[in-house]
Design a protein around this motif. Structure first.
Motif, PDB file in Angstrom:
ATOM      1  N   ASN A 282      14.112   9.162  -3.149  1.00 41.31           N
ATOM      2  CA  ASN A 282      14.487   7.819  -2.707  1.00 41.31           C
ATOM      3  C   ASN A 282      14.814   7.814  -1.213  1.00 41.31           C
ATOM      4  O   ASN A 282      15.907   7.460  -0.777  1.00 41.31           O
ATOM      5  CB  ASN A 282      15.685   7.319  -3.523  1.00 41.31           C
ATOM      6  CG  ASN A 282      15.803   5.804  -3.499  1.00 41.31           C
ATOM      7  OD1 ASN A 282      14.832   5.096  -3.222  1.00 41.31           O
ATOM      8  ND2 ASN A 282      16.979   5.289  -3.801  1.00 41.31           N
ATOM      9  N   TRP A 283      13.811   8.164  -0.405  1.00 42.43           N
ATOM     10  CA  TRP A 283      13.999   8.287   1.042  1.00 42.43           C
ATOM     11  C   TRP A 283      13.914   6.938   1.762  1.00 42.43           C
ATOM     12  O   TRP A 283      14.363   6.799   2.893  1.00 42.43           O
ATOM     13  CB  TRP A 283      12.973   9.260   1.633  1.00 42.43           C
ATOM     14  CG  TRP A 283      11.551   8.882   1.330  1.00 42.43           C
ATOM     15  CD1 TRP A 283      10.853   9.199   0.209  1.00 42.43           C
ATOM     16  CD2 TRP A 283      10.678   8.107   2.153  1.00 42.43           C
ATOM     17  NE1 TRP A 283       9.590   8.647   0.268  1.00 42.43           N
ATOM     18  CE2 TRP A 283       9.457   7.980   1.451  1.00 42.43           C
ATOM     19  CE3 TRP A 283      10.795   7.514   3.405  1.00 42.43           C
ATOM     20  CZ2 TRP A 283       8.367   7.279   1.964  1.00 42.43           C
ATOM     21  CZ3 TRP A 283       9.705   6.806   3.915  1.00 42.43           C
ATOM     22  CH2 TRP A 283       8.510   6.707   3.197  1.00 42.43           C
ATOM     23  N   LEU A 284      13.338   5.934   1.111  1.00 41.47           N
ATOM     24  CA  LEU A 284      13.218   4.601   1.708  1.00 41.47           C
ATOM     25  C   LEU A 284      13.514   3.583   0.607  1.00 41.47           C
ATOM     26  O   LEU A 284      12.606   3.014   0.015  1.00 41.47           O
ATOM     27  CB  LEU A 284      11.814   4.400   2.283  1.00 41.47           C
ATOM     28  CG  LEU A 284      11.601   3.181   3.178  1.00 41.47           C
ATOM     29  CD1 LEU A 284      12.425   3.304   4.457  1.00 41.47           C
ATOM     30  CD2 LEU A 284      10.118   3.041   3.533  1.00 41.47           C
ATOM     31  N   PRO A 285      14.800   3.359   0.310  1.00 49.15           N
ATOM     32  CA  PRO A 285      15.179   2.656  -0.925  1.00 49.15           C
ATOM     33  C   PRO A 285      14.570   1.288  -1.149  1.00 49.15           C
ATOM     34  O   PRO A 285      14.497   0.848  -2.301  1.00 49.15           O
ATOM     35  CB  PRO A 285      16.709   2.575  -0.800  1.00 49.15           C
ATOM     36  CG  PRO A 285      17.082   3.765   0.018  1.00 49.15           C
ATOM     37  CD  PRO A 285      15.975   3.904   1.026  1.00 49.15           C
ATOM     38  N   PHE A 286      14.114   0.585  -0.122  1.00 47.89           N
ATOM     39  CA  PHE A 286      13.477  -0.703  -0.364  1.00 47.89           C
ATOM     40  C   PHE A 286      12.095  -0.539  -1.015  1.00 47.89           C
ATOM     41  O   PHE A 286      11.544  -1.482  -1.574  1.00 47.89           O
ATOM     42  CB  PHE A 286      13.327  -1.492   0.943  1.00 47.89           C
ATOM     43  CG  PHE A 286      14.588  -2.176   1.374  1.00 47.89           C
ATOM     44  CD1 PHE A 286      15.104  -3.234   0.634  1.00 47.89           C
ATOM     45  CD2 PHE A 286      15.273  -1.760   2.498  1.00 47.89           C
ATOM     46  CE1 PHE A 286      16.275  -3.866   1.016  1.00 47.89           C
ATOM     47  CE2 PHE A 286      16.442  -2.387   2.898  1.00 47.89           C
ATOM     48  CZ  PHE A 286      16.949  -3.434   2.157  1.00 47.89           C
ATOM     49  N   MET A 287      11.526   0.668  -0.909  1.00 47.80           N
ATOM     50  CA  MET A 287      10.176   0.910  -1.424  1.00 47.80           C
ATOM     51  C   MET A 287      10.109   2.019  -2.461  1.00 47.80           C
ATOM     52  O   MET A 287       9.157   2.083  -3.226  1.00 47.80           O
ATOM     53  CB  MET A 287       9.235   1.276  -0.264  1.00 47.80           C
ATOM     54  CG  MET A 287       9.040   0.181   0.766  1.00 47.80           C
ATOM     55  SD  MET A 287       7.999   0.726   2.133  1.00 47.80           S
ATOM     56  CE  MET A 287       6.479   1.173   1.277  1.00 47.80           C
ATOM     57  N   THR A 288      11.084   2.905  -2.479  1.00 41.32           N
ATOM     58  CA  THR A 288      10.973   4.123  -3.278  1.00 41.32           C
ATOM     59  C   THR A 288      11.984   4.144  -4.418  1.00 41.32           C
ATOM     60  O   THR A 288      12.899   3.331  -4.481  1.00 41.32           O
ATOM     61  CB  THR A 288      11.182   5.360  -2.389  1.00 41.32           C
ATOM     62  OG1 THR A 288      12.476   5.292  -1.771  1.00 41.32           O
ATOM     63  CG2 THR A 288      10.124   5.434  -1.304  1.00 41.32           C
ATOM     64  N   ALA A 289      11.792   5.113  -5.305  1.00 44.46           N
ATOM     65  CA  ALA A 289      12.701   5.321  -6.429  1.00 44.46           C
ATOM     66  C   ALA A 289      13.107   6.793  -6.451  1.00 44.46           C
ATOM     67  O   ALA A 289      12.546   7.615  -5.729  1.00 44.46           O
ATOM     68  CB  ALA A 289      12.016   4.943  -7.738  1.00 44.46           C
ATOM     69  N   ARG A 290      14.087   7.111  -7.248  1.00 46.34           N
ATOM     70  CA  ARG A 290      14.484   8.510  -7.385  1.00 46.34           C
ATOM     71  C   ARG A 290      13.392   9.322  -8.078  1.00 46.34           C
ATOM     72  O   ARG A 290      12.578   8.791  -8.825  1.00 46.34           O
ATOM     73  CB  ARG A 290      15.807   8.609  -8.145  1.00 46.34           C
ATOM     74  CG  ARG A 290      17.018   8.207  -7.288  1.00 46.34           C
ATOM     75  CD  ARG A 290      18.304   8.674  -7.909  1.00 46.34           C
ATOM     76  NE  ARG A 290      19.401   8.580  -6.947  1.00 46.34           N
ATOM     77  CZ  ARG A 290      20.439   9.430  -6.942  1.00 46.34           C
ATOM     78  NH1 ARG A 290      20.482  10.414  -7.822  1.00 46.34           N
ATOM     79  NH2 ARG A 290      21.403   9.301  -6.057  1.00 46.34           N
ATOM     80  N   GLY A 291      13.416  10.635  -7.824  1.00 45.34           N
ATOM     81  CA  GLY A 291      12.380  11.519  -8.351  1.00 45.34           C
ATOM     82  C   GLY A 291      12.242  11.493  -9.852  1.00 45.34           C
ATOM     83  O   GLY A 291      11.169  11.781 -10.391  1.00 45.34           O
TER      84      GLY A 291
END
Length: 335
Positions: A282-291
């Protein structure tokens, strides 16, 4: 002899039992890999310390990854290998190279971007072609204590038309995870760093393979639609020695259309014993999710491979596996 800061950093990344407390030397009978976010890893291979990518994720969060560029530089890496020049891969390359003396390896554009980050300061850099070099071109060279390196030009992840039929992969659309912004709110300094580097150019994309003795480690920080746009690169990858460990990006733009087909194509070509997904936290929370969102899709996608060719999957989960000594530790045979 290295500084006390280097000894402390190496013990934190690689484990106290792997680092001599007096000299700072890292044990040379193992390959030790320590993840510090997105596609960035610190590696000790045969005792030689180097970095794969150079960015401590921050900007929309602060402290989510429990390290700093200063601590990464304190590892005293001999080299930094850049996969491509976007901010989430190379935004700290200049500062880390300047502070550690590491030699940057990447395209001419990657080198130029790193120098720009530190006000045009001169940095040691080994240029591996440029953004204009042909896709599929390879570069072979020796690096530190007999490590053989092959770099291969490939392509960045990109959305392509949906493929139908029996080989079609299930689209993957994990819901963005904003929760970590609340727990790890960004500092002004980290937000400014992200803003300054947000539009850094790609500068070409490189995959790297490292060989020492009988051990083969392959890493890439993007998985492009080679099946659609550059199938000849898959032949180049198949010509490389089979990988003991393959660290490959699974998050990418094509996941929304063709699922994890593109990462699977790299795995099939590189033939690893162990596959470690990366670029999936989750390095870019507006676009990503946790592993954790990738666990089931990765296993399902690689289950499409014949069982005899399927690698062991070593998942990494944020935040538990950041700077986790021993999580990625492999015996090194130099025979």
């Amino acid at each position: 002899m290295v500084s006390s800061q280097t000894i402390a950093a190496r013990q934190r990344f690689f484990g106290a039992d792997a680092v001599d407390p007096a000299s700072g030397a890292v044990r040379d009978d193992r390959v030790l890999v320590s993840w510090f976010g997105c596609a960035s890893f610190a590696v000790a291979m045969g005792g030689v310390v180097f970095l794969l990518d150079a960015w401590v994720p921050r900007g929309l969060t602060s402290g989510y990854v429990p390290t700093t560029p200063e601590e990464v530089a304190a590892l005293a890496p001999e080299a930094i290998f850049i996969g491509h020049g976007h901010f989430d891969h190379a935004a700290d390359a200049g500062a880390i190279a300047r502070d550690s003396g590491a030699v940057v390896h990447g395209t001419a554009e990657h080198c130029a971007t790193a120098r720009k980050q530190v006000g045009g300061a001169e940095l040691a850099c080994k240029e591996l072609g440029s953004s204009a070099s042909p896709v599929g071109e390879r570069y072979d060279f020796e690096f530190a204590s007999g490590i053989s390196v092959t770099a291969v030009r490939h392509i960045h992840s990109a959305r392509t038309a949906r493929r139908e039929g029996p080989d079609a992969s299930t689209p993957m659309r994990p819901r963005p995870c904003l929760c970590d912004i609340r727990t790890y709110p960004p500092s002004f300094a980290d937000a400014g760093h992200l803003a300054r580097n947000l539009l850094a150019p790609e500068g070409g994309v490189l995959l790297y393979q490292f060989r020492l003795g009988d051990f083969v480690l392959t890493w890439h920080d993007s998985s492009g639609p080679l099946v659609d746009k550059a199938p000849h690169v898959l032949e180049v990858l198949r010509a490389l020695p089979a990988s003991d460990v393959h660290i490959g990006a699974v998050q990418g733009f094509n996941q929304f259309t063709n699922g994890l087909r593109d990462p699977r194509s790299y795995v099939e070509a590189l033939r690893p014993k162990v596959f470690v997904p990366n670029h999936h936290d989750n390095w870019l929370p507006f676009m990503t999710a946790r592993g954790e969102a990738f666990r089931t899709p990765v296993h399902a996608e690689l289950a499409r491979m014949p069982e005899t060719e399927r690698p062991e999957i070593r998942m990494l989960f944020d935040r538990d596996d950041y700077l986790a000594p021993g999580r990625l530790s492999f015996e090194l045979s130099k025979s």
